[in-house]
Design an enzyme around this catalytic site. Structure first.
Site, mmCIF file in Angstrom:
data_model
loop_
_atom_site.group_PDB
_atom_site.id
_atom_site.type_symbol
_atom_site.label_atom_id
_atom_site.label_comp_id
_atom_site.label_asym_id
_atom_site.label_seq_id
_atom_site.Cartn_x
_atom_site.Cartn_y
_atom_site.Cartn_z
ATOM 1 C CG ASP A 1 -2.022 -0.987 1.194
ATOM 2 O OD1 ASP A 1 -2.174 -1.660 0.164
ATOM 3 O OD2 ASP A 1 -2.750 -1.112 2.197
ATOM 4 C CG ASP B 1 -3.337 -8.668 15.461
ATOM 5 O OD1 ASP B 1 -4.180 -7.961 16.057
ATOM 6 O OD2 ASP B 1 -2.119 -8.435 15.507
#
Length: 517
Positions: free
Chosen positions: A92, A240
């Site tokens: 990105d 996560d």
């Protein structure tokens, strides 16, 4: 009446901190009590090349030019059949990392490595968005994830893929190593803190059958489990932790492998450390808000629910710590040391909540690595001081996590071979400076009132706030001077909200329309 209110508040804060301290001691006990089950995780059947499952290694990047080549070179040496291994570079970036990563992917493909480059021109979902985009086109039944500052070892995949022969296993987490552990006292203390997480918390929860989390990197997932658990979601800053709980609540099992080490780089600047800890604290609170109700209603044992509560709320200890440091001086004046029972009521819980549980916790982490336990004790005062100094900044993260979901994912700068290339913006430490002065008055008060057991803790509060304040002020003053003279760009700049990923790889494998074309 004022004295009564102050006393009740003070002892309530002590009770809260003592609860988290006793929980740390409980984790130490669980490691000992379940040591056989923890060790048994290393007993996994080695698979032949024919039986090895296809694996995709995902490498999420954002402006990581200092470590990109090192990461890709390491992954390319993975000991795994080439026809069963795919490497996804999920980039990105808005800087030169794009060109470096593209060129490295082309080089790897020329060497016969199945490497692909996926670039998004927005950062929708940040890391979670990148992982989700990659998962949609991943070839592997299993997906390993490594952040840019990691150096995966060649044996990583073969060491752990055997666990997935059990269809209930969704994720295997390995232990983080620390490449720059001995660079400074700051990195030594960070290493000790992370060792405590991996070698006490993760081992204890795994051994006791409690829920624990994928650490965001250095682990491997079953692709199907990610999808069935609802996929990568970006309504928290700890995607996560969020996915970990959703997967385990869906009935999947996690495995922790302390013997498989994935080396990584620790932040060497206090500003970078504060940014990292801020994201973790805010995201953990957001995950607690999102999932705590579901956890309490889930088909879990009472002990599993209690452990999940402590797992998802540890950062609430930071507001308690700051409040304690503010209340300490008036409490020392209010309760005379001549009253032995009163003195014990003030000083003993403070001692238990800090040195007692922390010493046992980190001594175990050192012993688990074959390192002298004494090292943990030597660094313990600095660890307490650093935690105290970070507390005001993390209080803000806790409050923001309580008020809002998601937020900007500010990555942790990686030095690699180019120290100083990326820095983090932060405000000058005015709150820390004020708290250092307040804590210094508590040092004086403890001596004047005879509360000598409290004096070392008041000194640690003073040093902790002052130490972090001085480091942040020095770093930011130097950084502002650098920007003024060199015109460098601050780390963490926002990118335009355009859409569409782009693909570098064989044309026949292109899964998206190339929006950059």
């Amino acid at each position: 009446m004022l004295s009564l209110a102050l006393g009740l508040l003070y002892f309530s804060v002590l009770a809260g901190l003592s609860a988290y301290g006793l929980h740390r001691l409980h984790l130490v006990f669980l490691c000992w009590h379940n040591r056989s089950r923890i060790a048994s995780a290393q007993e996994v059947t080695a698979l032949t090349d024919h039986d090895l499952p296809p694996v995709t290694i995902q490498l999420p990047l954002f402006n990581e030019s200092t470590v990109t080549a090192r990461l890709l070179d390491a992954v390319a040496t993975m000991d795994y059949p080439a026809d069963k291994l795919e490497i996804q570079v999920l980039d990105d970036s808005t800087d030169e990392t794009q060109a470096l990563a593209r060129a490295k992917v082309v080089e790897l493909r020329g060497r016969g490595v199945d490497a692909v480059y996926l670039h998004r021109v927005d950062r929708v979902g940040y890391k979670a968005g990148a992982l989700d985009a990659g998962l949609k086109v991943a070839k592997g039944d299993l997906v390993a994830v490594f952040d840019a500052d990691f150096i995966p070892q060649p044996s990583f995949l073969r060491s752990i893929v055997g666990h997935f022969e059990d269809p209930r296993v969704a994720m295997v987490q390995t232990r983080w190593g620390h490449l720059n552990r001995d660079t400074s006292i700051l990195t030594k203390v960070q290493a000790q803190m992370l060792d405590g997480h991996h070698l006490v918390e993760n081992r204890a929860r795994f051994g006791a059958g409690f829920l624990f989390n994928f650490s965001g990197t250095g682990g491997i997932w079953r692709s199907e489990a990610i999808r069935k658990a609802g996929g990568w979601q970006h309504d928290t800053l700890t995607e996560d932790l969020d996915l970990s709980y959703r997967a385990q609540l869906a009935g999947y099992r996690f495995v922790y492998r302390e013997d498989v080490v994935s080396p990584s780089e620790l932040p060497e600047d206090i500003s970078a450390l504060r940014a990292q800890q801020y994201r973790w604290a805010k995201g953990t609170v957001q995950t607690a808000r999102k999932l705590m109700g579901t956890i309490l209603r889930a088909d879990l044992s009472l002990s599993q629910r209690i452990e999940a509560f402590f797992h998802l709320t540890p950062h609430f200890a930071y507001p308690l710590l700051v409040l304690l440091s503010v209340l300490l001086m008036p409490a020392l004046v209010l309760f005379p040391a001549a009253d032995t029972m009163t003195m014990l009521a003030i000083d003993l819980p403070l001692c238990i909540a800090t040195t007692g549980s922390l010493a046992a916790f980190y001594m175990l982490a050192e012993a688990a690595q074959g390192r002298p336990r004494l090292g943990a004790l030597v660094r313990l005062p600095m660890l307490i001081a650093l935690g105290t100094g970070l507390a005001p900044h993390l209080c803000k993260a806790v409050l923001e996590g309580c008020r809002q979901m998601a937020g900007e994912f500010v990555r942790t700068p990686k030095h690699g071979d180019n120290k100083g290339r990326y820095k983090v913006r932060t405000d000058l430490p005015l709150v820390e400076t004020l708290l250092a002065l307040i804590s210094f008055t508590a040092v004086v008060a403890s001596i004047e009132t005879g509360h000598y057991v409290a004096t070392p803790f008041a000194v640690l509060f003073t040093f902790g706030y002052g130490y972090v304040a001085v480091l942040v002020a020095q770093e930011q003053t130097a950084r502002r001077r650098e920007v003024a003279t060199s015109g460098e760009v601050w780390d963490g700049t926002r990118v335009s909200e355009t859409t569409g990923p782009t693909w570098t790889g064989p044309a026949e494998e292109r899964p998206y329309t190339d929006a950059a074309a």
